[in-house]
Motif scaffolding. Structure first.
Motif, PDB file in Angstrom:
ATOM      1  N   LEU A  74       0.703  -1.303   0.206  1.00 33.47           N
ATOM      2  CA  LEU A  74       0.020  -0.127  -0.056  1.00 33.47           C
ATOM      3  C   LEU A  74       0.979   1.264   0.000  1.00 33.47           C
ATOM      4  CD1 LEU A  74      -2.500  -1.040   2.262  1.00 33.47           C
ATOM      5  CD2 LEU A  74      -2.877  -0.656  -0.044  1.00 33.47           C
ATOM      6  N   ASP A  75       1.814   1.309  -0.161  1.00 34.18           N
ATOM      7  CA  ASP A  75       2.687   2.418  -0.534  1.00 34.18           C
ATOM      8  C   ASP A  75       3.077   2.150  -1.653  1.00 34.18           C
ATOM      9  OD1 ASP A  75       2.740   3.613   1.989  1.00 34.18           O
ATOM     10  OD2 ASP A  75       4.841   1.763   2.831  1.00 34.18           O
ATOM     11  N   GLY A  76       3.060   3.959  -2.220  1.00 30.36           N
ATOM     12  CA  GLY A  76       3.333   4.629  -3.462  1.00 30.36           C
ATOM     13  C   GLY A  76       1.757   4.303  -4.609  1.00 30.36           C
ATOM     14  N   ALA A  77       2.261   4.829  -6.044  1.00 34.80           N
ATOM     15  CA  ALA A  77       1.445   4.954  -6.738  1.00 34.80           C
ATOM     16  C   ALA A  77      -0.190   3.402  -7.868  1.00 34.80           C
ATOM     17  CB  ALA A  77       1.527   5.735  -7.521  1.00 34.80           C
ATOM     18  N   LEU A  78      -0.898   3.609  -7.897  1.00 34.27           N
ATOM     19  CA  LEU A  78      -1.172   2.726  -8.524  1.00 34.27           C
ATOM     20  C   LEU A  78      -2.067   3.544  -8.786  1.00 34.27           C
ATOM     21  CD1 LEU A  78      -2.831   0.255  -5.346  1.00 34.27           C
ATOM     22  CD2 LEU A  78      -1.118  -0.291  -7.010  1.00 34.27           C
ATOM     23  N   GLN A  79      -2.499   2.501 -10.279  1.00 34.96           N
ATOM     24  CA  GLN A  79      -3.398   3.021 -11.476  1.00 34.96           C
ATOM     25  C   GLN A  79      -5.177   2.164 -11.626  1.00 34.96           C
ATOM     26  OE1 GLN A  79      -5.541   1.401 -14.365  1.00 34.96           O
ATOM     27  NE2 GLN A  79      -6.213   3.521 -14.620  1.00 34.96           N
ATOM     28  N   LEU A  80      -6.090   2.692 -10.595  1.00 33.40           N
ATOM     29  CA  LEU A  80      -7.267   2.357 -10.350  1.00 33.40           C
ATOM     30  C   LEU A  80      -8.349   2.927 -11.134  1.00 33.40           C
ATOM     31  CD1 LEU A  80      -6.857   2.927  -6.785  1.00 33.40           C
ATOM     32  CD2 LEU A  80      -6.454   0.764  -7.750  1.00 33.40           C
ATOM     33  N   GLY A  81      -9.394   1.927 -11.873  1.00 34.31           N
ATOM     34  CA  GLY A  81     -11.015   2.957 -12.122  1.00 34.31           C
ATOM     35  C   GLY A  81     -10.207   2.509 -13.621  1.00 34.31           C
ATOM     36  N   GLY A  82     -11.223   3.437 -14.352  1.00 29.59           N
ATOM     37  CA  GLY A  82     -10.984   3.381 -15.957  1.00 29.59           C
ATOM     38  C   GLY A  82      -9.674   4.406 -16.756  1.00 29.59           C
ATOM     39  N   LYS A  83      -9.566   4.197 -18.143  1.00 23.40           N
ATOM     40  CA  LYS A  83      -8.822   5.225 -18.450  1.00 23.40           C
ATOM     41  C   LYS A  83      -7.986   5.419 -18.631  1.00 23.40           C
ATOM     42  CE  LYS A  83     -13.234   5.421 -20.030  1.00 23.40           C
ATOM     43  NZ  LYS A  83     -13.821   4.994 -21.619  1.00 23.40           N
ATOM     44  N   ALA A  84      -6.966   4.275 -18.015  1.00 27.33           N
ATOM     45  CA  ALA A  84      -5.382   4.701 -17.575  1.00 27.33           C
ATOM     46  C   ALA A  84      -4.707   5.316 -19.088  1.00 27.33           C
ATOM     47  CB  ALA A  84      -4.487   3.039 -17.596  1.00 27.33           C
ATOM     48  N   THR A  85      -4.907   5.201 -20.037  1.00 29.91           N
ATOM     49  CA  THR A  85      -4.225   5.592 -21.237  1.00 29.91           C
ATOM     50  C   THR A  85      -4.040   6.732 -21.469  1.00 29.91           C
ATOM     51  OG1 THR A  85      -6.227   4.627 -23.207  1.00 29.91           O
ATOM     52  CG2 THR A  85      -3.907   3.257 -22.322  1.00 29.91           C
ATOM     53  N   VAL A  86      -5.111   7.404 -20.978  1.00 32.24           N
ATOM     54  CA  VAL A  86      -5.720   8.846 -20.930  1.00 32.24           C
ATOM     55  C   VAL A  86      -4.896   9.588 -19.800  1.00 32.24           C
ATOM     56  CG1 VAL A  86      -6.869   9.059 -23.069  1.00 32.24           C
ATOM     57  CG2 VAL A  86      -8.240   8.643 -20.907  1.00 32.24           C
ATOM     58  N   GLY A  87      -4.759   9.112 -18.855  1.00 35.46           N
ATOM     59  CA  GLY A  87      -4.364   9.314 -17.386  1.00 35.46           C
ATOM     60  C   GLY A  87      -5.246   9.930 -16.597  1.00 35.46           C
ATOM     61  N   ARG A  88      -6.104   8.687 -16.430  1.00 36.12           N
ATOM     62  CA  ARG A  88      -7.264   8.793 -15.070  1.00 36.12           C
ATOM     63  C   ARG A  88      -7.301   7.839 -14.190  1.00 36.12           C
ATOM     64  NH1 ARG A  88      -8.648  12.961 -17.422  1.00 36.12           N
ATOM     65  NH2 ARG A  88     -10.754  13.585 -18.807  1.00 36.12           N
ATOM     66  N   GLY A  89      -6.960   8.264 -12.786  1.00 36.83           N
ATOM     67  CA  GLY A  89      -7.282   6.644 -12.138  1.00 36.83           C
ATOM     68  C   GLY A  89      -5.412   6.899 -11.324  1.00 36.83           C
ATOM     69  N   LEU A  90      -4.727   7.255 -11.604  1.00 37.49           N
ATOM     70  CA  LEU A  90      -3.663   7.428 -11.796  1.00 37.49           C
ATOM     71  C   LEU A  90      -3.378   8.060  -9.383  1.00 37.49           C
ATOM     72  CD1 LEU A  90      -0.008   7.380 -11.449  1.00 37.49           C
ATOM     73  CD2 LEU A  90       0.040   9.556 -11.870  1.00 37.49           C
ATOM     74  N   CYS A  91      -3.060   7.265  -8.371  1.00 40.26           N
ATOM     75  CA  CYS A  91      -3.916   7.467  -6.541  1.00 40.26           C
ATOM     76  C   CYS A  91      -2.528   6.743  -6.372  1.00 40.26           C
ATOM     77  CB  CYS A  91      -4.536   6.345  -6.460  1.00 40.26           C
ATOM     78  SG  CYS A  91      -6.127   6.727  -7.738  1.00 40.26           S
ATOM     79  N   ARG A  92      -1.866   7.476  -4.956  1.00 44.35           N
ATOM     80  CA  ARG A  92      -1.602   7.212  -3.632  1.00 44.35           C
ATOM     81  C   ARG A  92      -1.480   6.506  -2.938  1.00 44.35           C
ATOM     82  NH1 ARG A  92       1.758  11.941  -1.282  1.00 44.35           N
ATOM     83  NH2 ARG A  92      -0.330  12.983  -1.389  1.00 44.35           N
ATOM     84  N   VAL A  93      -2.055   5.402  -2.569  1.00 43.33           N
ATOM     85  CA  VAL A  93      -3.077   4.498  -1.242  1.00 43.33           C
ATOM     86  C   VAL A  93      -1.710   4.305  -0.498  1.00 43.33           C
ATOM     87  CG1 VAL A  93      -3.722   3.607  -3.303  1.00 43.33           C
ATOM     88  CG2 VAL A  93      -1.647   2.806  -3.109  1.00 43.33           C
ATOM     89  N   ARG A  94      -2.025   4.436   0.945  1.00 46.65           N
ATOM     90  CA  ARG A  94      -1.526   4.824   1.594  1.00 46.65           C
ATOM     91  C   ARG A  94      -2.180   4.007   3.014  1.00 46.65           C
ATOM     92  NH1 ARG A  94       2.452   7.727   4.495  1.00 46.65           N
ATOM     93  NH2 ARG A  94       1.640   8.485   6.943  1.00 46.65           N
ATOM     94  N   ALA A  95      -1.898   3.141   3.308  1.00 47.52           N
ATOM     95  CA  ALA A  95      -2.256   2.164   5.044  1.00 47.52           C
ATOM     96  C   ALA A  95      -2.198   3.378   6.151  1.00 47.52           C
ATOM     97  CB  ALA A  95      -1.168   0.862   5.079  1.00 47.52           C
ATOM     98  N   GLY A  96      -4.115   2.865   6.680  1.00 49.29           N
ATOM     99  CA  GLY A  96      -4.468   3.644   7.574  1.00 49.29           C
ATOM    100  C   GLY A  96      -3.512   3.145   9.218  1.00 49.29           C
ATOM    101  N   ARG A  97      -2.620   4.561   9.501  1.00 46.26           N
ATOM    102  CA  ARG A  97      -1.268   3.709  11.295  1.00 46.26           C
ATOM    103  C   ARG A  97      -1.737   4.465  11.949  1.00 46.26           C
ATOM    104  NH1 ARG A  97       1.165   3.784   5.774  1.00 46.26           N
ATOM    105  NH2 ARG A  97       2.484   1.656   5.549  1.00 46.26           N
TER     106      ARG A  97
END
Length: 286
Positions: free
Chosen positions: A263-286
């Motif tokens: 859960l550390d770093g960037a993930l691509q979530l959802g659709g439309k990845a090739t047009v730049g959609r869904g770039l997210c940062r995920v982080r565990a709740g601590r």
């Protein structure tokens, strides 16, 4: 034995978690909860992306199957040891005359987040008071307030600020956990007003496809798609249990620790990845 955790998703670009089709003016709307109309990201989508990340990090086949479950052809063998809940919206970015944008939420959104955060062993701040429909709760020293006119202007809404020290506590707590730019931008509106913003403050763009020869819009190739705006913040509840795979016995704590390691770093979530959609940062709740 079970363990419960929670993680945050901070959208760095517009996030399109679609339903595949629409029945209104928007051809590709985002997924929304049936009863509340609140946008969400399906847990099945999250689990699939994180499984791929685990594979990319070199997890062996037994560990991968123990945590996430066997591949489709062997699905009847046993269940995976981790259950990933839908990612629910916590903070919606809305344009503001002051402070660039506001991270808008409501008493209901905060209260259900508190409920799940407590299940995950976190200690969130206390619930906040419900503001009147024409007002907005802000922390002392908020960037959103016009000091001269004593107003907060979100989209085309003119709201009266009501300072609440409790929101300052929420800002600091959320900023530390999510690393999102919440400080000075948290705005709590009435639940009814939040419902209005959830319908009108999402991002809707027109997309076209050009004909290769004429370089004009191809016949029927104009559509509208909806996304959660960049800077949206969501969260997901995770439940881990002891591994059911005989070849890889793992305790619930070990399963959750392995999962949190993804859960550390960037993930691509959802659709439309090739047009730049869904770039997210995920982080565990601590």
């Amino acid at each position: 034995m079970t363990e419960t955790g929670l993680f945050f998703i901070h959208a760095l670009s517009p996030l399109h978690a679609g339903t595949g089709q629409g029945i209104g003016a928007i051809d590709l709307p985002i997924a929304r909860e049936k009863a509340t109309g609140i946008p969400y990201l399906p847990g099945s989508s999250l689990k699939g992306v994180l499984r791929d990340r685990a594979r990319g990090k070199g997890w062996d086949a037994d560990t991968l199957a123990a945590v996430f479950g066997p591949e489709t052809e062997g699905a009847a063998e046993h269940a995976g040891a981790v259950q990933v809940g839908d990612a629910k919206l916590l903070l919606l970015p809305v344009r503001s005359v002051y402070g660039v944008f506001a991270h808008v939420t409501s008493p209901y959104l905060l209260e259900r987040f508190r409920r799940e955060a407590l299940l995950a062993g976190l200690t969130p701040p206390e619930a906040v008071a419900t503001p009147e429909r024409e007002s907005v709760g802000v922390a002392p020293g908020s960037k959103l307030v016009d000091a001269k006119l004593n107003g907060v202007y979100l989209e085309d809404l003119d709201l009266k600020p009501r300072e609440d020290p409790a929101l300052g506590v929420w800002e600091e707590w959320l900023a530390a956990l999510t690393e999102a730019p919440v400080r000075g931008r948290l705005a709590v509106v009435h639940d009814d007003l939040m419902a209005f913003l959830l319908e009108t403050a999402t991002e809707v763009v027109a997309r076209i496809r050009l004909d290769d020869e004429t370089k004009t819009v191809a016949q029927g190739a104009l559509w509208y798609e909806e996304s959660l705006p960049a800077e949206s913040v969501l969260y997901s509840l995770v439940r881990a249990e002891n591994s059911h795979r005989k070849q890889k016995p793992l305790s619930a704590g070990e399963v959750l620790s392995l999962f949190n390691g993804l859960l550390d770093g960037a993930l691509q979530l959802g659709g439309k990845a090739t047009v730049g959609r869904g770039l997210c940062r995920v982080r565990a709740g601590r």
